[in-house]
Design an enzyme around this catalytic site. Structure first.
Site, PDB file in Angstrom:
ATOM      1  N   TYR A  53     -32.069  -2.322-117.742  1.00 31.43           N
ATOM      2  CA  TYR A  53     -33.053  -1.333-117.251  1.00 31.43           C
ATOM      3  C   TYR A  53     -32.982  -0.039-118.058  1.00 31.43           C
ATOM      4  O   TYR A  53     -34.001   0.632-118.248  1.00 31.43           O
ATOM      5  CB  TYR A  53     -32.868  -1.094-115.750  1.00 31.43           C
ATOM      6  N   ARG A  56     -35.281  -0.692-120.962  1.00 29.92           N
ATOM      7  CA  ARG A  56     -36.718  -0.666-120.595  1.00 29.92           C
ATOM      8  C   ARG A  56     -37.155   0.766-120.291  1.00 29.92           C
ATOM      9  O   ARG A  56     -38.267   1.175-120.606  1.00 29.92           O
ATOM     10  CB  ARG A  56     -36.967  -1.594-119.398  1.00 29.92           C
ATOM     11  N   ASN A  87     -46.094  -3.488-111.366  1.00 30.82           N
ATOM     12  CA  ASN A  87     -45.408  -2.910-112.527  1.00 30.82           C
ATOM     13  C   ASN A  87     -44.455  -1.809-112.103  1.00 30.82           C
ATOM     14  O   ASN A  87     -44.723  -1.086-111.138  1.00 30.82           O
ATOM     15  CB  ASN A  87     -46.431  -2.355-113.529  1.00 30.82           C
ATOM     16  N   VAL A  88     -43.380  -1.706-112.834  1.00 28.71           N
ATOM     17  CA  VAL A  88     -42.383  -0.660-112.536  1.00 28.71           C
ATOM     18  C   VAL A  88     -42.512   0.504-113.511  1.00 28.71           C
ATOM     19  O   VAL A  88     -41.813   1.504-113.395  1.00 28.71           O
ATOM     20  CB  VAL A  88     -40.949  -1.254-112.571  1.00 28.71           C
ATOM     21  N   ASP A  89     -43.486   0.375-114.452  1.00 27.30           N
ATOM     22  CA  ASP A  89     -43.685   1.503-115.384  1.00 27.30           C
ATOM     23  C   ASP A  89     -44.474   2.616-114.692  1.00 27.30           C
ATOM     24  O   ASP A  89     -44.990   2.432-113.585  1.00 27.30           O
ATOM     25  CB  ASP A  89     -44.400   1.013-116.671  1.00 27.30           C
ATOM     26  N   HIS A 104     -42.858  -3.448-106.600  1.00 29.67           N
ATOM     27  CA  HIS A 104     -41.580  -3.942-107.134  1.00 29.67           C
ATOM     28  C   HIS A 104     -40.661  -2.830-107.610  1.00 29.67           C
ATOM     29  O   HIS A 104     -39.725  -3.072-108.369  1.00 29.67           O
ATOM     30  CB  HIS A 104     -41.851  -4.949-108.273  1.00 29.67           C
ATOM     31  N   GLY A 170     -54.473  -8.319-114.932  1.00 27.46           N
ATOM     32  CA  GLY A 170     -53.269  -8.584-115.734  1.00 27.46           C
ATOM     33  C   GLY A 170     -52.076  -9.088-114.958  1.00 27.46           C
ATOM     34  O   GLY A 170     -50.954  -8.629-115.175  1.00 27.46           O
ATOM     35  N   THR A 171     -52.307 -10.070-114.055  1.00 27.54           N
ATOM     36  CA  THR A 171     -51.161 -10.692-113.389  1.00 27.54           C
ATOM     37  C   THR A 171     -51.385 -12.192-113.308  1.00 27.54           C
ATOM     38  O   THR A 171     -52.487 -12.658-113.062  1.00 27.54           O
ATOM     39  CB  THR A 171     -50.897 -10.112-111.982  1.00 27.54           C
ATOM     40  N   SER A 172     -50.285 -12.937-113.529  1.00 23.47           N
ATOM     41  CA  SER A 172     -50.388 -14.406-113.480  1.00 23.47           C
ATOM     42  C   SER A 172     -50.452 -14.892-112.037  1.00 23.47           C
ATOM     43  O   SER A 172     -50.617 -16.079-111.775  1.00 23.47           O
ATOM     44  CB  SER A 172     -49.160 -15.007-114.177  1.00 23.47           C
TER      45      SER A 172
HETATM   46  N1  APR Z   1     -54.937  -7.485-120.524  1.00 24.89           N
HETATM   47  C1  APR Z   1     -55.017  -8.086-119.299  1.00 24.89           C
HETATM   48  N2  APR Z   1     -54.241  -9.125-118.917  1.00 24.89           N
HETATM   49  C2  APR Z   1     -53.343  -9.565-119.816  1.00 24.89           C
HETATM   50  C3  APR Z   1     -53.197  -9.000-121.110  1.00 24.89           C
HETATM   51  C4  APR Z   1     -54.044  -7.916-121.440  1.00 24.89           C
HETATM   52  N3  APR Z   1     -53.978  -7.310-122.640  1.00 24.89           N
HETATM   53  N4  APR Z   1     -52.211  -9.685-121.767  1.00 24.89           N
HETATM   54  C5  APR Z   1     -51.758 -10.626-120.912  1.00 24.89           C
HETATM   55  N5  APR Z   1     -52.440 -10.566-119.753  1.00 24.89           N
HETATM   56  C6  APR Z   1     -52.254 -11.385-118.542  1.00 24.89           C
HETATM   57  C7  APR Z   1     -51.693 -12.768-118.776  1.00 24.89           C
HETATM   58  O1  APR Z   1     -52.728 -13.697-119.048  1.00 24.89           O
HETATM   59  C8  APR Z   1     -51.046 -13.055-117.419  1.00 24.89           C
HETATM   60  O2  APR Z   1     -51.999 -13.582-116.507  1.00 24.89           O
HETATM   61  O3  APR Z   1     -51.297 -10.719-117.749  1.00 24.89           O
HETATM   62  C9  APR Z   1     -50.601 -11.667-116.941  1.00 24.89           C
HETATM   63  C10 APR Z   1     -49.112 -11.435-117.092  1.00 24.89           C
HETATM   64  O4  APR Z   1     -48.442 -12.296-116.200  1.00 24.89           O
HETATM   65  P1  APR Z   1     -46.853 -12.138-116.000  1.00 24.89           P
HETATM   66  O5  APR Z   1     -46.219 -11.995-117.342  1.00 24.89           O
HETATM   67  O6  APR Z   1     -46.430 -13.229-115.084  1.00 24.89           O
HETATM   68  O7  APR Z   1     -46.679 -10.724-115.282  1.00 24.89           O
HETATM   69  P2  APR Z   1     -46.888 -10.400-113.748  1.00 24.89           P
HETATM   70  O8  APR Z   1     -47.955 -11.265-113.149  1.00 24.89           O
HETATM   71  O9  APR Z   1     -47.075  -8.931-113.630  1.00 24.89           O
HETATM   72  O10 APR Z   1     -45.460 -10.800-113.101  1.00 24.89           O
HETATM   73  C11 APR Z   1     -45.321 -10.553-111.720  1.00 24.89           C
HETATM   74  O11 APR Z   1     -43.001 -11.191-111.890  1.00 24.89           O
HETATM   75  O12 APR Z   1     -41.070 -11.108-113.124  1.00 24.89           O
HETATM   76  C12 APR Z   1     -41.717 -10.586-112.014  1.00 24.89           C
HETATM   77  O13 APR Z   1     -41.326  -8.541-110.989  1.00 24.89           O
HETATM   78  C13 APR Z   1     -41.903  -9.117-112.120  1.00 24.89           C
HETATM   79  O14 APR Z   1     -43.749  -7.785-111.346  1.00 24.89           O
HETATM   80  C14 APR Z   1     -43.409  -8.931-112.094  1.00 24.89           C
HETATM   81  C15 APR Z   1     -43.892 -10.193-111.425  1.00 24.89           C
END
Ligand code: APR
Length: 230
Positions: A53, A56, A87-89, A104, A170-172
């Site tokens: 951390y 980061r 996001n933690v940023d 988070h 931007g989240t999976s």
């Molecule tokens: N703009 C928008 N989306 C994007 C970009 C971009 N430039 N680049 C990548 N992505 C998308 C990817 O397609 C994916 O769907 O952002 C998502 C990132 O997914 P993850 O890496 O799984 O991140 P996140 O969903 O935030 O993870 C959730 O998991 O590890 C834990 O605590 C951590 O908060 C985090 C949580």
């Protein structure tokens, strides 16, 4: 003003130079998630977790909010915007957004391991093993680790329940309970997802997928929303 609830993930900060977690080259390719982001990892090797951390936090000082964060902040002129971020940023704050709930935790803060209400904002500084809170216990990152409860989840669910419009950027949608917030949004609320990649998560409601990166996708969304609601 209509309530615009926005759930953001690592993808909105990707173009600021902060790695996502599960994309190719992501953070979890470099580190073992359970060693550096879990309560077990903390008990096993505090120094490794503190170092992870610290690195980061140090990087965070060198990056800037991108056009996606800024466009989201500007939407506050037209909507009652509430951001729920995984996001933690601190890039939403630095872009000028006002209502931000960190599900988070926050990288710029550390807290007591004895009393979780004792929280210190250290910005981009480091902590070391042996750094203690005012009650004499070791300081730890103010982050929700895997294996820990998500204290802000009910507040986030209440916010989602009042959404007129729900946006995911931007989240999976891999991690619960955060990913479940979509289900709290009223069925009447249109759902927009901004992500340049295909949506892998199973979502059982109509989606408007803006298949763009956040830096252009949020501006595109703003055009659609202002056209429709303003
Ligand atoms: N703009 C928008 N989306 C994007 C970009 C971009 N430039 N680049 C990548 N992505 C998308 C990817 O397609 C994916 O769907 O952002 C998502 C990132 O997914 P993850 O890496 O799984 O991140 P996140 O969903 O935030 O993870 C959730 O998991 O590890 C834990 O605590 C951590 O908060 C985090 C949580």
């Amino acid at each position: 003003m209509k309530k615009l609830v926005v759930l953001t993930g690592a993808g909105i900060s990707a173009e600021s130079g902060i790695k996502t977690f599960r994309d190719a080259g992501g953070l979890w390719e470099e580190y073992d998630i359970m060693e550096v982001a879990s309560i077990e990892g903390w008990h096993k090797n505090k120094e490794l977790v503190i170092r992870f951390y610290n690195e980061r936090r140090k990087q965070l000082e060198t990056v800037q909010p991108n056009a996606g964060h800024i466009a989201l902040a500007e939407l506050e002129k037209y909507f009652d915007v509430q951001i729920i971020t995984q996001n933690v940023d601190d890039l939403h704050e630095r872009a000028g957004s006002s209502n931000i709930l960190h599900l988070h935790g926050e990288l710029v803060k550390v807290r007591s391991t004895l009393d979780p209400s004792i929280i210190y904002d250290i910005r981009y500084k480091e902590i070391q093993l042996g750094d203690k809170c005012d009650k004499g216990s070791q300081l730890r990152p103010h982050i929700v680790w895997f294996g820990e409860a998500v204290p802000e989840m009910m507040n986030a669910a209440t916010i989602a329940q009042h959404a007129d419009i729900f946006v995911v950027i931007g989240t999976s949608l891999n991690v619960y309970p955060a990913a479940g917030l979509i289900d709290y949004a009223p069925k009447s609320a249109p759902l927009f997802i901004i992500d340049p990649n295909p949506i892998a998560a199973n979502i059982f409601r109509k989606i408007e997928h803006i298949k763009e990166k956040a830096s252009t996708g949020v501006t595109r969304l703003a055009e659609i929303l202002k056209d429709k609601y303003c």
